[in-house]
Motif scaffolding. Structure first.
Motif, PDB file in Angstrom:
ATOM      1  N   ASN A  92     127.280 -28.485  15.909  1.00  0.00           N
ATOM      2  CA  ASN A  92     128.155 -27.307  15.949  1.00  0.00           C
ATOM      3  C   ASN A  92     129.160 -27.351  17.090  1.00  0.00           C
ATOM      4  O   ASN A  92     130.026 -26.476  17.191  1.00  0.00           O
ATOM      5  CB  ASN A  92     127.316 -26.036  16.070  1.00  0.00           C
ATOM      6  CG  ASN A  92     126.401 -25.841  14.879  1.00  0.00           C
ATOM      7  OD1 ASN A  92     126.814 -26.067  13.740  1.00  0.00           O
ATOM      8  ND2 ASN A  92     125.159 -25.454  15.127  1.00  0.00           N
ATOM      9  N   THR A  93     129.060 -28.333  17.966  1.00  0.00           N
ATOM     10  CA  THR A  93     129.948 -28.424  19.123  1.00  0.00           C
ATOM     11  C   THR A  93     131.135 -29.328  18.804  1.00  0.00           C
ATOM     12  O   THR A  93     130.972 -30.409  18.231  1.00  0.00           O
ATOM     13  CB  THR A  93     129.191 -28.983  20.342  1.00  0.00           C
ATOM     14  OG1 THR A  93     128.114 -28.111  20.659  1.00  0.00           O
ATOM     15  CG2 THR A  93     130.112 -29.096  21.548  1.00  0.00           C
ATOM     16  N   LYS A  94     132.340 -28.875  19.173  1.00  0.00           N
ATOM     17  CA  LYS A  94     133.536 -29.698  19.031  1.00  0.00           C
ATOM     18  C   LYS A  94     133.706 -30.511  20.311  1.00  0.00           C
ATOM     19  O   LYS A  94     133.854 -29.946  21.394  1.00  0.00           O
ATOM     20  CB  LYS A  94     134.776 -28.826  18.794  1.00  0.00           C
ATOM     21  CG  LYS A  94     134.757 -28.077  17.477  1.00  0.00           C
ATOM     22  CD  LYS A  94     136.012 -27.232  17.327  1.00  0.00           C
ATOM     23  CE  LYS A  94     136.002 -26.484  15.995  1.00  0.00           C
ATOM     24  NZ  LYS A  94     137.214 -25.641  15.838  1.00  0.00           N
ATOM     25  N   TYR A  95     133.699 -31.820  20.180  1.00  0.00           N
ATOM     26  CA  TYR A  95     133.849 -32.699  21.332  1.00  0.00           C
ATOM     27  C   TYR A  95     135.308 -33.156  21.408  1.00  0.00           C
ATOM     28  O   TYR A  95     135.763 -33.970  20.609  1.00  0.00           O
ATOM     29  CB  TYR A  95     132.891 -33.889  21.217  1.00  0.00           C
ATOM     30  CG  TYR A  95     131.452 -33.450  21.207  1.00  0.00           C
ATOM     31  CD1 TYR A  95     130.772 -33.194  22.390  1.00  0.00           C
ATOM     32  CD2 TYR A  95     130.788 -33.215  20.000  1.00  0.00           C
ATOM     33  CE1 TYR A  95     129.454 -32.737  22.377  1.00  0.00           C
ATOM     34  CE2 TYR A  95     129.473 -32.760  19.978  1.00  0.00           C
ATOM     35  CZ  TYR A  95     128.825 -32.524  21.171  1.00  0.00           C
ATOM     36  OH  TYR A  95     127.522 -32.059  21.162  1.00  0.00           O
ATOM     37  N   GLY A  96     136.030 -32.557  22.356  1.00  0.00           N
ATOM     38  CA  GLY A  96     137.456 -32.842  22.492  1.00  0.00           C
ATOM     39  C   GLY A  96     137.725 -34.296  22.808  1.00  0.00           C
ATOM     40  O   GLY A  96     136.962 -34.955  23.512  1.00  0.00           O
ATOM     41  N   ILE A  97     138.840 -34.803  22.278  1.00  0.00           N
ATOM     42  CA  ILE A  97     139.207 -36.205  22.482  1.00  0.00           C
ATOM     43  C   ILE A  97     140.049 -36.327  23.746  1.00  0.00           C
ATOM     44  O   ILE A  97     141.134 -35.749  23.845  1.00  0.00           O
ATOM     45  CB  ILE A  97     139.956 -36.749  21.258  1.00  0.00           C
ATOM     46  CG1 ILE A  97     139.022 -36.755  20.043  1.00  0.00           C
ATOM     47  CG2 ILE A  97     140.502 -38.147  21.529  1.00  0.00           C
ATOM     48  CD1 ILE A  97     139.691 -37.168  18.749  1.00  0.00           C
ATOM     49  N   GLN A  98     139.537 -37.074  24.715  1.00  0.00           N
ATOM     50  CA  GLN A  98     140.251 -37.319  25.963  1.00  0.00           C
ATOM     51  C   GLN A  98     141.340 -38.374  25.760  1.00  0.00           C
ATOM     52  O   GLN A  98     142.379 -38.346  26.394  1.00  0.00           O
ATOM     53  CB  GLN A  98     139.254 -37.807  27.021  1.00  0.00           C
ATOM     54  CG  GLN A  98     139.872 -38.098  28.378  1.00  0.00           C
ATOM     55  CD  GLN A  98     140.017 -36.839  29.217  1.00  0.00           C
ATOM     56  OE1 GLN A  98     139.587 -35.769  28.792  1.00  0.00           O
ATOM     57  NE2 GLN A  98     140.639 -36.964  30.367  1.00  0.00           N
ATOM     58  N   GLY A  99     141.101 -39.304  24.871  1.00  0.00           N
ATOM     59  CA  GLY A  99     142.034 -40.402  24.609  1.00  0.00           C
ATOM     60  C   GLY A  99     141.258 -41.579  24.072  1.00  0.00           C
ATOM     61  O   GLY A  99     140.197 -41.427  23.474  1.00  0.00           O
ATOM     62  N   GLU A 100     141.775 -42.776  24.298  1.00  0.00           N
ATOM     63  CA  GLU A 100     141.046 -43.972  23.913  1.00  0.00           C
ATOM     64  C   GLU A 100     141.215 -45.040  24.980  1.00  0.00           C
ATOM     65  O   GLU A 100     142.153 -45.019  25.773  1.00  0.00           O
ATOM     66  CB  GLU A 100     141.474 -44.482  22.541  1.00  0.00           C
ATOM     67  CG  GLU A 100     142.928 -44.870  22.416  1.00  0.00           C
ATOM     68  CD  GLU A 100     143.292 -45.279  20.989  1.00  0.00           C
ATOM     69  OE1 GLU A 100     142.507 -45.017  20.067  1.00  0.00           O
ATOM     70  OE2 GLU A 100     144.374 -45.871  20.811  1.00  0.00           O
ATOM     71  N   THR A 101     140.284 -45.981  24.991  1.00  0.00           N
ATOM     72  CA  THR A 101     140.306 -47.026  26.003  1.00  0.00           C
ATOM     73  C   THR A 101     139.841 -48.335  25.386  1.00  0.00           C
ATOM     74  O   THR A 101     139.440 -48.385  24.216  1.00  0.00           O
ATOM     75  CB  THR A 101     139.412 -46.640  27.197  1.00  0.00           C
ATOM     76  OG1 THR A 101     139.631 -47.563  28.271  1.00  0.00           O
ATOM     77  CG2 THR A 101     137.940 -46.635  26.826  1.00  0.00           C
ATOM     78  N   ASN A 102     139.894 -49.385  26.165  1.00  0.00           N
ATOM     79  CA  ASN A 102     139.483 -50.708  25.695  1.00  0.00           C
ATOM     80  C   ASN A 102     138.467 -51.284  26.665  1.00  0.00           C
ATOM     81  O   ASN A 102     138.742 -51.418  27.857  1.00  0.00           O
ATOM     82  CB  ASN A 102     140.707 -51.621  25.586  1.00  0.00           C
ATOM     83  CG  ASN A 102     140.402 -52.914  24.856  1.00  0.00           C
ATOM     84  OD1 ASN A 102     139.591 -53.714  25.311  1.00  0.00           O
ATOM     85  ND2 ASN A 102     141.066 -53.135  23.725  1.00  0.00           N
ATOM     86  N   ILE A 103     137.273 -51.605  26.162  1.00  0.00           N
ATOM     87  CA  ILE A 103     136.225 -52.201  26.977  1.00  0.00           C
ATOM     88  C   ILE A 103     135.738 -53.463  26.299  1.00  0.00           C
ATOM     89  O   ILE A 103     135.284 -53.420  25.144  1.00  0.00           O
ATOM     90  CB  ILE A 103     135.050 -51.215  27.190  1.00  0.00           C
ATOM     91  CG1 ILE A 103     135.526 -49.967  27.942  1.00  0.00           C
ATOM     92  CG2 ILE A 103     133.917 -51.887  27.954  1.00  0.00           C
ATOM     93  CD1 ILE A 103     134.457 -48.921  28.136  1.00  0.00           C
ATOM     94  N   ASN A 104     135.872 -54.581  27.003  1.00  0.00           N
ATOM     95  CA  ASN A 104     135.440 -55.878  26.467  1.00  0.00           C
ATOM     96  C   ASN A 104     136.048 -56.171  25.097  1.00  0.00           C
ATOM     97  O   ASN A 104     135.372 -56.648  24.180  1.00  0.00           O
ATOM     98  CB  ASN A 104     133.909 -55.948  26.380  1.00  0.00           C
ATOM     99  CG  ASN A 104     133.247 -55.812  27.736  1.00  0.00           C
ATOM    100  OD1 ASN A 104     133.795 -56.276  28.748  1.00  0.00           O
ATOM    101  ND2 ASN A 104     132.092 -55.169  27.784  1.00  0.00           N
ATOM    102  N   GLY A 105     137.336 -55.838  24.962  1.00  0.00           N
ATOM    103  CA  GLY A 105     138.037 -56.106  23.709  1.00  0.00           C
ATOM    104  C   GLY A 105     137.758 -55.126  22.598  1.00  0.00           C
ATOM    105  O   GLY A 105     138.227 -55.289  21.477  1.00  0.00           O
ATOM    106  N   LYS A 106     137.010 -54.067  22.888  1.00  0.00           N
ATOM    107  CA  LYS A 106     136.641 -53.068  21.878  1.00  0.00           C
ATOM    108  C   LYS A 106     137.425 -51.785  22.144  1.00  0.00           C
ATOM    109  O   LYS A 106     137.420 -51.268  23.260  1.00  0.00           O
ATOM    110  CB  LYS A 106     135.148 -52.794  21.980  1.00  0.00           C
ATOM    111  CG  LYS A 106     134.474 -52.488  20.672  1.00  0.00           C
ATOM    112  CD  LYS A 106     132.985 -52.276  20.876  1.00  0.00           C
ATOM    113  CE  LYS A 106     132.214 -53.382  20.208  1.00  0.00           C
ATOM    114  NZ  LYS A 106     130.773 -53.060  20.154  1.00  0.00           N
ATOM    115  N   ARG A 107     138.119 -51.285  21.114  1.00  0.00           N
ATOM    116  CA  ARG A 107     138.849 -50.029  21.261  1.00  0.00           C
ATOM    117  C   ARG A 107     137.892 -48.869  21.014  1.00  0.00           C
ATOM    118  O   ARG A 107     137.262 -48.793  19.955  1.00  0.00           O
ATOM    119  CB  ARG A 107     140.017 -49.961  20.286  1.00  0.00           C
ATOM    120  CG  ARG A 107     140.987 -48.820  20.604  1.00  0.00           C
ATOM    121  CD  ARG A 107     142.215 -48.883  19.752  1.00  0.00           C
ATOM    122  NE  ARG A 107     141.943 -48.507  18.373  1.00  0.00           N
ATOM    123  CZ  ARG A 107     142.832 -48.570  17.390  1.00  0.00           C
ATOM    124  NH1 ARG A 107     144.037 -49.040  17.634  1.00  0.00           N
ATOM    125  NH2 ARG A 107     142.507 -48.200  16.169  1.00  0.00           N
TER     126      ARG A 107
END
Length: 244
Positions: A92-107
């Motif tokens: 029931n909780t909306k988890y706001g999107i902060q953005g996106e990042t890349n870790i070890n070649g994974k988006r």
């Protein structure tokens, strides 16, 4: 949403055990190219019947953009634990999107965690919706916490809802023509216009009156051949509508 709060001392330990910070960039919310919605309740040159109060013509023709909401939802109640950190949440909780990042070649998508100390934690979500086994500390230059987190349940997914927005620049049509009967001298048809989500627009109603002796009647680009009409029923054929 529940989360264990940690003391400044434990925060220092966490940072000491952390790896380098990562860069968070804005995440695009567009899902795909605009989609054409085109629906009609008739076939050109096919004879059709309608009783009084029934729609003769129903047309929806417009373009929509599919846009991802700026939040994600969990498919199950969950807990994500690692070292001194425990995060729990629910569908029931909306988890706001902060953005996106890349870790070890994974988006990865970065989600804000409601209830964490000053919004310190960010959950990492893979492209298929599965949570990554690490968490970042947003307040400390997006430091990736060293712990490997365990995730329960194992089938936990975060889903990003999609909403449709009408592309008004491409034009918009959503209306119906309803047979209103005849008094022996004229044919009455009611025009009703609707919004994209099929809500009626009262200011866009119009009663149309045609002479009963007319073999064809026209509304905008739609041409209707009247095969027969009574005070209960009209039999008609749409012979043109202006659509390609």
């Amino acid at each position: 949403m529940r989360i264990f709060r940690i003391t400044p001392f434990l925060m220092l330990i966490t940072l000491f055990l952390s790896s380098c910070g990562v860069k968070i960039v804005p995440k695009s919310n567009y899902h795909n190219e605009p989609k054409h919605i085109s629906k009609k309740n008739y076939i050109i040159d096919q004879k059709t019947a309608a009783f009084v109060g029934q729609e003769m013509i129903r047309v929806k023709d417009y373009w929509v953009k599919e846009v991802k909401e700026n939040f994600m939802l969990a498919n199950n109640p969950f807990s994500i634990t690692g070292g001194i950190v425990k995060i729990s949440g629910d569908p029931n909780t909306k988890y706001g999107i902060q953005g996106e990042t890349n870790i070890n070649g994974k988006r990865l998508t970065v989600l804000k965690v409601p209830g964490s100390p000053a919004g310190a934690y960010g959950l990492l979500v893979e492209r298929n919706g599965s949570p990554h086994n690490q968490v970042i500390n947003i307040l400390n230059n997006n430091v990736v916490i060293f712990y490997t987190f365990s995730i329960s349940p194992s089938n936990l997914k975060f889903l990003q809802p999609i909403k449709q927005i009408v592309d008004g620049e491409r034009g918009f049509i959503n209306y119906e023509l309803v047979f209103g009967g005849t008094d022996g001298k004229s044919i009455t048809i009611t025009y009703r216009e609707y919004t994209a989500n099929d809500m009626a627009r009262p200011a866009f109603y119009q009663n149309l009156v045609y002479d009963i002796n007319q073999k064809t009647i026209r509304f905008r680009d739609t041409v209707i051949k009247v095969d027969s009409v009574s005070n209960e029923e009209i039999i008609y054929t749409v012979i043109a509508d202006g659509f390609r």
